[in-house]
Scaffold this active site. Structure first.
Site, mmCIF file in Angstrom:
data_model
loop_
_atom_site.group_PDB
_atom_site.id
_atom_site.type_symbol
_atom_site.label_atom_id
_atom_site.label_comp_id
_atom_site.label_asym_id
_atom_site.label_seq_id
_atom_site.Cartn_x
_atom_site.Cartn_y
_atom_site.Cartn_z
ATOM 1 N N GLU A 352 -10.680 -1.393 -0.588
ATOM 2 C CA GLU A 352 -9.727 -2.459 -0.925
ATOM 3 C C GLU A 352 -9.556 -3.448 0.219
ATOM 4 O O GLU A 352 -8.435 -3.824 0.580
ATOM 5 C CB GLU A 352 -8.369 -1.860 -1.311
ATOM 6 C CG GLU A 352 -8.447 -0.964 -2.530
ATOM 7 C CD GLU A 352 -7.093 -0.443 -3.010
ATOM 8 O OE1 GLU A 352 -6.081 -0.652 -2.325
ATOM 9 O OE2 GLU A 352 -7.059 0.181 -4.088
ATOM 10 N N GLU A 434 -11.592 4.728 -7.367
ATOM 11 C CA GLU A 434 -10.250 5.294 -7.195
ATOM 12 C C GLU A 434 -9.534 5.113 -8.533
ATOM 13 O O GLU A 434 -9.543 4.026 -9.092
ATOM 14 C CB GLU A 434 -9.524 4.554 -6.069
ATOM 15 C CG GLU A 434 -8.265 5.246 -5.599
ATOM 16 C CD GLU A 434 -7.685 4.575 -4.347
ATOM 17 O OE1 GLU A 434 -8.433 4.337 -3.376
ATOM 18 O OE2 GLU A 434 -6.482 4.274 -4.370
HETATM 19 C C1 GAL Z 1 -4.714 2.443 -3.403
HETATM 20 C C2 GAL Z 1 -5.238 2.645 -1.998
HETATM 21 C C3 GAL Z 1 -4.896 4.011 -1.481
HETATM 22 C C4 GAL Z 1 -3.449 4.290 -1.707
HETATM 23 C C5 GAL Z 1 -3.109 4.184 -3.157
HETATM 24 C C6 GAL Z 1 -1.622 4.482 -3.361
HETATM 25 O O1 GAL Z 1 -4.681 1.121 -3.764
HETATM 26 O O2 GAL Z 1 -6.626 2.480 -1.938
HETATM 27 O O3 GAL Z 1 -5.189 4.097 -0.109
HETATM 28 O O4 GAL Z 1 -2.712 3.384 -0.975
HETATM 29 O O5 GAL Z 1 -3.405 2.884 -3.597
HETATM 30 O O6 GAL Z 1 -1.342 5.018 -4.557
#
Ligand code: GAL
Length: 745
Positions: A352, A434
């Site tokens: 990200e 993710e």
């Molecule tokens: C994502 C990020 C993770 C964590 C997550 C929180 O966007 O890549 O590191 O922050 O959100 O739920």
């Protein structure tokens, strides 16, 4: 940040006694990870350092050391505040090694092993060995390598299955040379993930000889496997399509903090494997080398990630400060260290990163990092995990695999982005790098329950604001995320997607969305103490379709809910189930298309026994029961292993469960428990998985959280014997458990 202190300066000092026999050797300090901005001195002279706290690195101490004398090593670490979005730990948190070699020796991470041609009949093995010559005279060396098969625990078996070389090279003083050779392994045993494949490994043992004398040997464990990243069909290993059923994890080990412990890490992976997880994403940094050793041994597929930021910051003092100067050294170090690991299937160059939106400038960084990765390892693709990218942005074009964070299932109201990216990049595999960010607290059920299959968590939906807990009906997610069910559907509706990496496998320290003031996350499928949330069974049901299981939620001890609607959900690998309350059928239900749970949302609570009989293809497949508990009266104590090694590192994780007279878990019991230990062991930490608990992890006294409590016991080094653990729980009888420690093999 987990509300734990990690910022500040730390000094480490150690005396290094070198014998006169060390004269003429090359002596190195190898650091697997130190948080952060390490600076190293020997005998008062500055040697060097490395800023990135997740990198592994080496310093040559030879010119600074005196042999036949005592030397003073000093390491200074300076961990800035506001340098991380999660708990990074501080100090030397991974292994540190003193390496002594002959002046002519294999370089640090000096082997590169590839298997360019594979078939069932044979595997061509190509090995490059870089030899360093730290001496003042030219060296004529011969490098020869024997390849052995390893057994499942990593011991060599039998005689060599192939030999490479000898390859002769000349190495001029103060430089390096590469000895390259080839061999063929007949009928190779492939490395692949369970359950259909086995993680078979080999080791290449290279010997460097000068004038007929072996001056160095070097081992390169490896695996033989073929990878295919098909944009339309998904990910294949050794010809089998394997969906990436993965999780993201941070590096901390809960109550043990960020300091590496092999057994704690192994326990994390064992539980993930039991759930059917086959892939890991090392969010968002290079892992400890032990993680990859475990992944190689157990058969996990790994997305090895490098960075959370590039030049655009996320926190004021994070890696962006040094990215322009250090990205290349850090990425090269990571890939050189990890490129022989069969578990590693792709490199992630960033998570990200702000460069998603910065047009040509950001894309230039993506291109540069991909080029570095290709230069170090032409065999694996790169990816970057994107949460706000448009298919028309320039960054996605710079990597080999499109990694979408949350965008696949749809962020907030925006539609899922898999089709848009698939159309724009028909030649690239897409993965859910993710997914989910579903949140819950183990054993907390909050009413009413949403009728949807995914809902953003909020004051009126899934949260208990007063207690700072989130409902474990496993339907609630961060505003940008989705429930497990919704992600499963988005994956199945787009079969060209290679799989997903759930945020997160285990709860971690810091980032406690949605309650900022808590200590640890709510996103784990497994809580911080290692207790399974209900979600564990939702994933198991989907990821292990051949494993007969059924799991009922919520618990069934609700004296205050008699006569009230109390929905019952069942997670099962079956397709159908019949629910009974006190022997009366509440109906037989079937999962619909893109449905992953069975729901009886209209159940009226009465105490007693809930039972589900699950059917697959019309045949009984699994059953489960949930009983109303009486008052807390007793407890049981279960060590995950009751024989551990007396090496000062091995651990036993002991679960205490509060029960009623009849042995039924009391689901909301919060009795305070006092632990005492006798014999050659110590209590390292306690926990209960409650994200709001601020009791110190080192405390020997802890309240149970929803019936469970954990104590972590370590055997003293070199003192095998019986450890007796005594539990005293408020209002309950006392008792003991025994753990035996044995001498290390
Ligand atoms: C994502 C990020 C993770 C964590 C997550 C929180 O966007 O890549 O590191 O922050 O959100 O739920």
């Amino acid at each position: 940040m987990g509300r734990l202190p990690s910022a500040g300066v730390g000094w480490y000092r150690k005396k290094l006694k070198l014998s006169s026999e060390d004269a003429g050797k090359s002596i190195f300090l190898d650091v697997d990870g130190a948080m952060s901005y390490a600076a190293v001195w020997v005998n008062g002279q500055f040697v060097g350092g490395w800023p990135f706290g997740y990198a592994s690195w080496r310093l040559d101490l030879t010119p600074y050391l005196k042999t036949g004398a005592e030397n003073q090593l000093a390491i200074r670490l300076d961990n800035p505040s506001n340098s991380s979005r999660w708990y990074p730990g501080g100090g030397i948190y991974r292994n540190v090694w003193l390496v002594k070699t002959a002046p002519v020796h294999v370089a640090q991470w000096g082997t590169q092993l590839t298997t360019p041609e594979l078939s069932a009949a044979s595997a061509k093995v190509n090995l490059k060995v870089t030899v360093d010559n730290d001496s003042k005279v030219a060296a004529e060396v011969s490098v020869s390598t024997d390849i052995f098969a390893l057994d499942p625990v990593g011991r060599r078996t039998g005689t060599a299955v192939a030999t490479i070389g000898p390859v002769n090279v000349s190495v001029t003083p103060g430089s390096s040379a590469v000895a390259e050779g080839r061999a063929t392994v007949g009928s190779p045993r492939f490395w692949g993930p369970p359950p259909h494949q086995r993680p078979n490994r080999y080791v290449a043992v290279s010997s460097v000889s000068e004038k007929g004398t072996v001056v160095d040997t070097y081992e390169t464990p490896f695996g033989v496997r073929s990878l295919k990243f098909d944009p339309n069909e998904g990910f294949f290993i050794n010809g089998e399509r394997v969906p990436l059923n993965g999780v993201c994890n941070h590096h901390d080990l809960g109550a043990l903090g960020a300091a590496l412990n092999y057994r704690a890490l192994e326990r994390q992976l064992e539980m993930l494997m039991e759930m059917g997880c086959n892939s890991l994403r090392t969010s968002h940094n290079p892992p400890a080398p032990e993680l990859l050793e475990l992944a190689d041994r157990m058969g996990f597929l790994v997305m090895d990630e490098a960075f959370d930021v590039w030049v655009r910051q996320k926190t004021p003092l994070d890696f962006h400060l040094i990215f322009p100067d250090w990205h290349e050294q850090d990425l090269r170090a990571q890939i050189r260290r990890d490129r022989n690991c069969p578990s590693v299937i792709m490199w992630s160059i960033g998570n990200e990163v702000g460069e998603q939106y910065t047009g040509a400038d950001g894309a230039a960084w993506g291109k540069k990092l991909t080029e570095i990765a290709r230069d170090e390892d032409p065999t694996r693709p790169t990816t970057t995990a994107m949460n706000w990218a448009q298919a028309t942005n320039l960054l996605p074009a710079t990597v080999d695999i499109i990694g979408l964070n949350y965008q696949g299932a749809g962020v907030r109201k925006a539609p899922g982005q898999y089709p848009t990216f698939h159309e724009k990049f028909p030649q690239k595999l897409i993965i859910g790098s993710e997914t989910a960010s579903a949140v819950s607290s183990r054993g907390e059920y909050i009413f009413p329950v949403t009728n949807a299959n995914s809902a953003p968590v909020s004051a009126s939906s899934g949260e208990d604001r007063a207690k700072k807990q989130v409902s474990a009906y496993e339907l609630y997610a961060a505003a940008f995320g989705a429930s497990a069910d919704k992600v499963f559907a988005s994956q199945e509706k787009h079969p060209y997607v290679g799989g997903e990496f759930v945020w997160t496998g285990w709860d971690y320290l810091g980032e406690p969305t949605p309650f900022d003031s808590s200590r640890s996350s709510y996103s784990g499928i497994i809580d911080l103490a290692g207790f399974k949330k209900d979600r564990f069974y939702l994933y198991q049901a989907h990821w292990r379709p051949d494993f007969p299981m059924a799991h009922i939620l919520p618990h069934w001890t609700w004296p205050e809910r008699v006569g009230q609607i109390t929905p019952v959900h069942v997670f099962t690998s079956a397709d159908e189930g019949e629910l009974f309350l006190n022997g009366k059928s509440l109906g037989r239900r079937k999962k619909g298309e893109f449905e992953y749970r069975l729901r009886w949302d209209e159940v009226v609570y009465e105490p007693g026994t809930l039972k589900v009989v699950a059917y697959k293809n019309g045949k009984t497949w699994a059953t489960a029961e949930m009983k109303t508990a009486g008052n807390a009266a007793s407890w049981s104590m279960e060590p995950d292993r009751n024989r551990i090694q007396a090496n000062g590192r091995d651990l036993s994780f002991v679960t205490v469960t509060i029960t009623d007279q009849g042995g039924v878990t009391v689901p909301r019991a919060d009795n305070r428990i006092q632990f005492e230990i006798e014999g050659p062991g110590e209590i390292v930490a306690t926990d209960n998985g409650d994200p709001t608990s601020f009791e110190p992890f080192q405390s020997h006294s802890r309240k149970a959280f929803n019936g469970l409590c954990l104590v972590i016991v370590r055997g003293k080094a070199g003192a095998p014997g019986k450890i007796r653990l005594t539990v005293k729980a408020d209002g309950l009888k006392n008792g003991k458990a025994t753990i035996e420690t044995t001498r290390s093999p």
